[in-house]
Enzyme design. Sequence first.
Site, PDB file in Angstrom:
ATOM      1  N   HIS A 118       0.825  -1.288  -0.177  1.00 45.95           N
ATOM      2  CA  HIS A 118      -0.071   0.052   0.083  1.00 45.95           C
ATOM      3  C   HIS A 118       0.901   1.393   0.164  1.00 45.95           C
ATOM      4  O   HIS A 118       0.561   2.368   0.364  1.00 45.95           O
ATOM      5  CB  HIS A 118      -0.973  -0.019   1.303  1.00 45.95           C
ATOM      6  CG  HIS A 118      -1.844  -1.047   1.221  1.00 45.95           C
ATOM      7  ND1 HIS A 118      -1.758  -2.322   1.805  1.00 45.95           N
ATOM      8  CD2 HIS A 118      -3.361  -0.846   0.822  1.00 45.95           C
ATOM      9  CE1 HIS A 118      -3.102  -2.970   1.518  1.00 45.95           C
ATOM     10  NE2 HIS A 118      -3.748  -2.472   0.814  1.00 45.95           N
ATOM     11  N   GLY A 344     -10.573  -3.574   0.662  1.00 45.64           N
ATOM     12  CA  GLY A 344     -11.374  -2.211   1.290  1.00 45.64           C
ATOM     13  C   GLY A 344     -11.288  -2.308   2.635  1.00 45.64           C
ATOM     14  O   GLY A 344     -10.469  -2.097   3.400  1.00 45.64           O
ATOM     15  N   SER A 392      -5.401  -7.217   0.058  1.00 44.39           N
ATOM     16  CA  SER A 392      -5.722  -6.145   1.092  1.00 44.39           C
ATOM     17  C   SER A 392      -6.836  -6.765   2.230  1.00 44.39           C
ATOM     18  O   SER A 392      -6.510  -7.776   2.932  1.00 44.39           O
ATOM     19  CB  SER A 392      -6.269  -4.915   0.567  1.00 44.39           C
ATOM     20  OG  SER A 392      -6.218  -4.198   1.365  1.00 44.39           O
ATOM     21  N   ASP A 393      -7.903  -6.342   2.188  1.00 43.94           N
ATOM     22  CA  ASP A 393      -8.836  -6.632   3.283  1.00 43.94           C
ATOM     23  C   ASP A 393      -9.542  -8.031   2.839  1.00 43.94           C
ATOM     24  O   ASP A 393     -10.218  -8.646   3.657  1.00 43.94           O
ATOM     25  CB  ASP A 393     -10.018  -5.477   3.326  1.00 43.94           C
ATOM     26  CG  ASP A 393     -10.978  -5.786   4.504  1.00 43.94           C
ATOM     27  OD1 ASP A 393     -10.195  -6.041   5.446  1.00 43.94           O
ATOM     28  OD2 ASP A 393     -12.093  -5.359   4.449  1.00 43.94           O
TER      29      ASP A 393
END
Length: 509
Positions: A118, A344, A392-393
């Site tokens: 990120h 997200g 990610s999420d």
Amino acid sequence: LRRQRQMCIRDRVLYRAGQGLRVFKAGEKPEDGSSNPRKRGWVNLHRVRVAVSPPAEWQQMFREAWRLQRDNFWTPDMSQVDWLAVYHRYLPLVDRISSRSEFTDLMWEMQGELGTSHAYVWGGDGRWPPYYSQGYLGADFEWDEQAEGWQVQKIVRGDSWDAKMDSPLAGAGINVKVGDILLEVNGQRLSREISPDHCLVHQAGNEVTLIMAEKAATDGESAKGKPAPTENPVQTTEATTPTQTDSADKRTAEEAQSKIQNPKSKIQNPRVVMVKTLRNDRPARYRAWIEANRARVYEATQGRAGYLHIPDMNAHGYAEFHRGFLAEVDREALIVDVRYNQGGHVSQLILEKLSRRRLGYDVSRWGQIPTPYPSYALAGPIVAITNEHTVSDGDMFSHAFKLMKLGPVIGTRTWGGVIGISGYRRLIDGGGVSQPEFAGWFNDVGWKIENFGAQPDIVVDNLPEHWMDGIDAQLDRAISEINQMLARNPPNIPTFDNRPNRELPRLGK
């Protein structure tokens, strides 16, 4: 003089409203009868011209991006990276770059020294390549040598109520079906070298005219087994209300007929079709993929298991989850697909709903079926599918699914980036950078999901030959697992008999 100048400055108010600036006298009321005082005092910013020195900007942006990482990175020790040494290592290279794209590459390399997800670089005052808007018909074509045209192999069926999410060829009144031949696009005859995509460049979102025909059967038989017609009347079909006159339609049909006359061509019933192309056919193809997977699950489980896909952990993915979950929760089992999930921040909300188990039911006289308690609770087993494109999420969801023992996770190891961001911070030229601010830690593996990913319980990979043959080995394994789980431990759906008896007790004789 200085005091007078200060008084003059204090006599005016400058304020910003959106992207505009306005100046007016402080404490002054609008004159009586003045027309719309809100239109007065605006500064015309279009007159502003600024001379920019890109090398000077790059120096400033380099220092700014380095400082933002120093001040916002999730741990103050910068994960033991000597961040000041990184600054001095990359600073001399700023003088050697000659474009914004090279500066972007330099920023990626510098932030990459942290070895953390990120840490993005985006935008800026760069040179954009030429853009050619491609139109799409939401269909797959293949060249047919006999018919001398492109045969429709598949028409993508998405959401028919949204024109942006369905094939234009599937519209009402178009009457195009699989097996039909596309001969012409906007007056240009197609060939093996000139495909439909060639003729749809710069046609995104535009009305286009197609000439479609049916492929004639061999040995004098039509595609439906009837004698082939001796004449080929051309019909005109439109996706919307026709606007041409009858004479214009007739002239168009005659022109189309004259263009495709070829005694060797194996076609019949040519007609003119007018449709509006898609700007992007991915939403329609996504919906078609979902529905195909769901049908596959229904068939293999005799309708006992449901299927849903979660494309991301943002608003769109949350809506897609509920679209599938509310329709499938009443089935005996559920397959949750998070492959290609783009991350997200709503994985906790989804996991909370998937962890619900039926503790009881609300039974009413007029209700068709008893309502589970808690509401929308699953009755039986659940499995998840993930892959290397889950990020990610989506990483967090896949690992938490295992920790919560909701069911087995099937697929391949996920991306491995769980140090999240709160947004982007802009640089002076309009571009931006992000700083990893929130690190994910789990009870069983600590920090180790970052740069490794969530490991599935059952490793199954979709190989290149699977894609070529239309095989989804991961989904097939999930179906196999859910069938075995249903066989071992079928859900206990009560019959709701032995209802309470409130009759008054009867005395014996």
